[in-house]
Design an enzyme around this catalytic site. Structure first.
Site, mmCIF file in Angstrom:
data_model
loop_
_atom_site.group_PDB
_atom_site.id
_atom_site.type_symbol
_atom_site.label_atom_id
_atom_site.label_comp_id
_atom_site.label_asym_id
_atom_site.label_seq_id
_atom_site.Cartn_x
_atom_site.Cartn_y
_atom_site.Cartn_z
ATOM 1 N N GLU A 71 55.070 13.464 40.540
ATOM 2 C CA GLU A 71 53.853 13.544 39.733
ATOM 3 C C GLU A 71 53.411 12.199 39.147
ATOM 4 O O GLU A 71 52.215 11.944 39.021
ATOM 5 C CB GLU A 71 54.043 14.549 38.589
ATOM 6 C CG GLU A 71 54.149 15.993 39.037
ATOM 7 C CD GLU A 71 52.868 16.482 39.693
ATOM 8 O OE1 GLU A 71 51.794 16.388 39.076
ATOM 9 O OE2 GLU A 71 52.945 16.947 40.851
ATOM 10 N N SER B 114 27.725 61.944 36.389
ATOM 11 C CA SER B 114 27.242 62.977 35.461
ATOM 12 C C SER B 114 27.433 62.640 33.990
ATOM 13 O O SER B 114 26.988 63.395 33.122
ATOM 14 C CB SER B 114 27.945 64.305 35.758
ATOM 15 O OG SER B 114 27.485 64.842 36.978
#
Length: 613
Positions: free
Chosen positions: A82, A341
């Site tokens: 890194e 519904s």
């Protein structure tokens, strides 16, 4: 020649940009940047019993780790992959930046040059936006942080704010999350797997893209071996070897779904956010109800969502799916589905407002109507009809589509459209609207039913009751409902909605709530809904509203009868687990009751029906 000129212009642009960045670092106004790195703002979320359910730091959920928890060999591996010069640079690596510029120029690609310090600054304080000013801020803060913290302190901050996907932040959280191990006990293959994920958390997510993750892990092992960082034995023992994934869940899915809603709301309120102290956020999250639902229905095949609110309009449940760790998208908050519904109480409210009464009857039989010179055919679920005139209460009890359509056309189709528009729902005045052909989120649907539960008083659903910083209240939500619907009409609709649970109704078609009616702990009004793709169950009392949706997020149809029944089962669990003995709505003076029957010759339906005078 043309290519050479382009590269020359690109070099010129890069040099000018680099100079501007350096100038910007020294000219930037420090008052525009956060300048206190000594503390983090800690957030704690509390439930309706003032018990803590979630905590995070700087909006990150993580388990804190120290460098001493990780082997020095692993730290060296991390730094080699890194930021090789971490202990040498002062926040940014001029050599790495220069190398990156030439690499990008030569290959016409984007090759990162951020140091660990810069990555931490971006993760903790900035955004991912690729703007010139954001990069200047990142460089400025990196240099400032390097002057205020030691290298080991910065590395520790970095390790605790890394994002590993699946909402795991910090390397310790990731170790527990993916391997169910403490960071101090993971092996080399697991550690390199974490770094592989770190490279691109979505692309190398081992849950969603396991093979990609393993390929990246092996690439990194190759680099480490070729660079002499790991031995031949270590390489051979780990290369091309699978890494078992054993998910650890720090928080329940229901808590994490709710947390997302809370933090989103927290960012929208004015509490003068500071990066210090402890923010305590108080909510009415119903821990008992949420955990019982999650425990019972976590392993079902379908997707589902549960939204619930209390008498003060606060959200008590926001389950957006069966497993947050697999999919954190909240279907209940953001998903829009046709509501089937469940729209019928809104239609009948408008019918009562237009002058109809619950005693008005329509023939329940297969129907064809000519509407605006177009022929429409309508049917009931499973083609079941009473073939006699029925009342509004009976229509709600059995969810009769024919009564709904005839009412929709009789009062004018704009009535229902306008009702929905009043709640900021777009709808078309078409016949199928009376059967629920309009999309909205379960949250919005709950909000409308909540208005009925409060006899017409509307308030937007909230999660946060109050926010305190270090013991001092910085925000208190004030409930200020507005009268949106007529209270007496809402009372009548609520009474009619209790009929779906009345198994004493003597009809040849069962009431829609018959499967759970005798298991409910108290009186409740409700409405179910069912289409080929969605199943709903919504219930309300003066104290709460609970809304449940079941279906498939990819729009697969609900085929199995057990899948169609799940919404009611989940609702039953939610209602009974949070049951509070409640007095029913006080009857208004305008409301009267009268004896009604389906047919004067055959009293198959005997019920005292509420109506307005």
């Amino acid at each position: 020649m043309v290519i050479f000129m382009r590269k020359k212009k690109k070099i010129k642009f890069i040099v000018i940009t680099f100079i501007l960045i350096l100038v910007g670092i020294f000219l930037i106004d420090p008052t525009e940047i956060y300048d206190d790195f000594s503390d983090y703002s800690k957030i704690e979320i509390y439930d309706n019993n003032n018990e803590i359910i979630f905590s995070s730091i700087n909006d990150f959920t993580y388990l804190s780790t120290k460098i001493s928890d990780i082997s020095s060999d692993y730290i060296n591996i991390l730094l080699h992959l890194e930021d090789k010069n971490f202990y040498k640079h002062s926040g940014f690596d001029i050599y790495r930046i220069t190398k990156s510029l030439f690499h990008n120029l030569k290959n016409d690609t984007s090759f990162g040059a951020s140091t660990i310090t810069q990555q931490y600054i971006k993760n903790a304080y900035l955004t991912n936006e690729k703007t010139f000013f954001r990069k200047i801020k990142e460089l400025y803060l990196s240099i400032k942080l390097e002057n205020e913290k030691s290298k080991n302190e910065i590395l520790e901050l970095y390790l605790n704010t890394l994002s590993f996907g699946n909402h795991y932040t910090g390397i310790k959280s990731a170790a527990y999350g993916y391997f169910n191990k403490d960071i101090s006990t993971i092996n080399l293959n697991e550690f390199v797997t974490l770094i592989a994920i770190l490279k691109a958390p979505s692309k190398y997510n081992p849950i969603l893209n396991y093979n990609n993750c393993m390929e990246k892990k092996d690439q990194l092992l190759n680099v480490l071996y070729n660079d002499g960082i790991i031995s031949t034995n270590d390489f051979e023992d780990n290369y091309n070897k699978v890494v078992p994934i054993s998910l650890f869940e720090e928080y329940s899915s229901s808590v994490l779904f709710y947390k997302d809603v809370v933090l989103s709301e927290f960012k929208s309120i004015n509490v003068n956010r500071k990066f210090e102290g402890i923010y305590k956020i108080y909510t009415n999250f119903d821990t008992k109800m949420n955990l019982e639902i999650e425990k019972e229905y976590r392993n079902i095949n379908t997707d589902y969502s549960v939204i619930a609110t209390d008498e003060n309009y606060y959200l008590t449940c926001a389950i957006g799916g069966k497993n947050y760790y697999e999919n954190s998208y909240n279907l209940g908050i953001y998903g829009k589905r046709d509501i089937a519904s469940t729209i019928k109480p809104f239609l009948y409210y408008e019918a009562l407002e237009a002058g109809m009464t619950p005693l008005n009857k329509f023939l329940s039989s297969k129907t064809t109507l000519n509407i605006d010179n177009e022929i429409y055919s309508f049917s009931n679920y499973n083609d079941q009809y009473l073939d006699i005139p029925i009342t509004m209460g009976h229509a709600l009890a059995t969810s009769d589509n024919i009564y709904a359509i005839k009412t929709h056309v009789y009062i004018g189709m704009n009535k229902l459209k306008n009702f929905l528009n009043g709640f900021n729902i777009e709808a078309n005045a078409i016949p199928s609207l009376g059967l629920g052909s309009v999309g909205m989120s379960l949250l919005k649907l709950n909000e409308i039913y909540q208005t009925f539960a409060h006899l017409g008083n509307y308030e937007k659903i909230k999660t946060i009751k109050a926010v305190a910083l270090n013991g001092e209240y910085k925000y208190i939500h004030k409930i200020n409902p507005i009268a949106k619907l007529d209270s007496d009409t809402c009372y009548v609709i609520n009474e009619l909605m209790t009929y779906m649970f009345d198994t004493n109704l003597n009809t040849k078609i069962s009431v829609t709530g018959s499967s759970i009616a005798n298991k409910l702990k108290g009186k409740i009004a409700g409405k179910s809904g069912l289409s080929d793709f969605d199943a709903y169950m919504i219930g309300l009392t003066p104290k709460k509203v609970i809304s449940v949706w079941v279906g498939y997020s990819n729009n697969d149809p609900l085929i199995d009868v057990n899948e169609k029944a799940l919404a009611k089962k989940i609702f039953l669990t939610a209602f009974n687990s949070s049951y509070i003995e409640t007095e029913w709505f006080i009857k208004p003076k305008r409301v009267m009751y009268t004896y009604a029957s389906v047919n004067s010759l055959d009293d198959a339906y005997k019920k005292y029906v509420p109506y307005l005078i």
